[in-house]
Scaffold this motif. Structure first.
Motif, short mmCIF file in Angstrom:
data_model
loop_
_atom_site.label_atom_id
_atom_site.label_comp_id
_atom_site.label_asym_id
_atom_site.label_seq_id
_atom_site.Cartn_x
_atom_site.Cartn_y
_atom_site.Cartn_z
N UNK A 121 0.84 -1.20 0.00
CA UNK A 121 0.00 0.00 0.00
C UNK A 121 0.87 1.25 0.00
N UNK A 122 1.87 1.28 0.88
CA UNK A 122 2.75 2.45 0.97
C UNK A 122 3.41 2.74 -0.38
N UNK A 123 3.86 1.68 -1.04
CA UNK A 123 4.54 1.85 -2.32
C UNK A 123 3.58 2.39 -3.38
N UNK A 124 2.41 1.79 -3.48
CA UNK A 124 1.45 2.25 -4.49
C UNK A 124 0.98 3.67 -4.20
N UNK A 125 0.71 3.97 -2.95
CA UNK A 125 0.25 5.31 -2.60
C UNK A 125 1.33 6.35 -2.94
N UNK A 126 2.58 6.04 -2.61
CA UNK A 126 3.65 6.98 -2.94
C UNK A 126 3.77 7.15 -4.45
N UNK A 127 3.70 6.04 -5.18
CA UNK A 127 3.88 6.09 -6.64
C UNK A 127 2.81 6.94 -7.31
N UNK A 128 1.58 6.83 -6.87
CA UNK A 128 0.51 7.58 -7.52
C UNK A 128 0.40 9.01 -6.99
N UNK A 129 0.93 9.28 -5.82
CA UNK A 129 0.99 10.65 -5.34
C UNK A 129 2.16 11.40 -5.99
N UNK A 130 3.21 10.67 -6.34
CA UNK A 130 4.41 11.29 -6.88
C UNK A 130 4.90 10.53 -8.11
N UNK A 166 -8.77 8.66 -4.73
CA UNK A 166 -8.19 9.75 -5.52
C UNK A 166 -7.72 9.34 -6.91
N UNK A 167 -7.34 8.06 -7.10
CA UNK A 167 -6.82 7.68 -8.42
C UNK A 167 -7.86 7.85 -9.52
N UNK A 168 -9.14 7.48 -9.31
CA UNK A 168 -10.11 7.65 -10.40
C UNK A 168 -10.23 9.09 -10.88
N UNK A 169 -9.94 10.06 -10.02
CA UNK A 169 -10.08 11.48 -10.39
C UNK A 169 -8.75 12.14 -10.72
N UNK A 170 -7.66 11.40 -10.62
CA UNK A 170 -6.33 11.98 -10.83
C UNK A 170 -5.92 11.87 -12.30
N UNK A 171 -5.16 12.85 -12.75
CA UNK A 171 -4.69 12.87 -14.13
C UNK A 171 -3.23 13.26 -14.15
N UNK A 172 -2.40 12.39 -14.70
CA UNK A 172 -0.98 12.68 -14.78
C UNK A 172 -0.37 11.80 -15.87
N UNK A 173 0.35 12.39 -16.80
CA UNK A 173 0.95 11.62 -17.89
C UNK A 173 1.93 10.57 -17.38
N UNK A 174 2.53 10.83 -16.23
CA UNK A 174 3.51 9.88 -15.68
C UNK A 174 2.85 8.55 -15.29
#
Length: 235
Positions: A121-130, A166-174
């Motif tokens: 969880x920590x890894x995925x949360x960090x990856x999608x936040x940053x 938050x992922x369903x509403x997030x947009x980032x090319x990365x």
């Protein structure tokens, strides 16, 4: 296999964070421990040993960081608003202090992150936040909805640290550049969470691999089998 103990002082946290680093060079992978686990957990459960070849040949360099779970997610003596605030400070330590240091040390623009169980969880949360800091994400046996930790409390910090929200509403090319693996197994009680996260990523068109192993439960033997396979995917 080269092992180095480090103490990294965090100005955000106001204290040292301990870690073990494996390898002299190679692509950097930051590993988060399981629930309330310590920086030496991956050593103690022979997880590092399972990828000895990758470390000794200079394919990867592993950074096993300590958690602050006892002051954040699992600090039941604190109000939920304080718990989630403490995690956001830990996140700032990672993205503004530790990860830039790793990027500089290894001469890379992005790093890999991974973890087992709560560390996943920590890894995925960090990856999608940053996502601008992460090229590879390896989650093993993780669950991703943390609202149960909050005793009904919900604020902006909870929203932005709860990936199914938050992922369903997030947009980032990365997002679309990351190599993502969601690892689980046939008898893993977190398997439904991985299918749910895979559905979320599919709906956004984010490439990933949902790896469901045909045997095993929520335990180290499965994760020790997964990790060498995942490291072999690094280009």
């Amino acid at each position: 296999m080269h092992e180095e103990y480090r103490r990294f002082y965090s100005h955000h946290l106001g204290r040292d964070i301990e870690m073990l680093v494996y390898g002299n060079w190679g692509y950097p992978i930051l590993l988060f421990p399981t629930t309330m686990g310590r920086y030496y957990e991956y050593k103690n459960f022979n997880f590092i040993e399972s990828v000895r070849w990758f470390v000794e040949t200079g394919k990867v360099k592993l950074y096993c960081v300590d958690s602050i779970d006892r002051d954040s997610w699992y600090a039941k003596h604190l109000h939920p608003s304080i718990r989630i605030h403490n995690h956001t400070v830990y996140d700032r330590f990672l993205c503004e202090e530790l990860v830039p240091s790793i990027q500089h040390e290894c001469h890379v623009g992005k790093i890999g992150v991974g973890g087992c169980s709560f560390g996943g969880f920590q890894a995925l949360n960090f990856a999608f936040r940053h996502p601008d800091q992460v090229a590879y994400l390896f989650s093993m046996g993780a669950a991703f909805d943390i609202r149960s930790f909050m005793n009904g409390y919900y604020d902006e910090n909870v929203y932005f640290n709860n990936p199914p929200d938050y992922i369903p509403n997030a947009h980032n090319d990365h997002f679309y550049q990351m190599k993502i693996v969601l690892g689980t197994s046939a008898y893993d009680f977190c398997r439904p969470e991985n299918h749910r996260m895979s559905d979320i990523l599919n709906q956004k068109g984010i490439p990933h691999w949902l790896d469901v192993r045909p045997w095993g439960e929520h335990d180290w033997p499965v994760w020790r089998e997964m990790f060498p396979h995942y490291l072999s995917l690094i280009e």
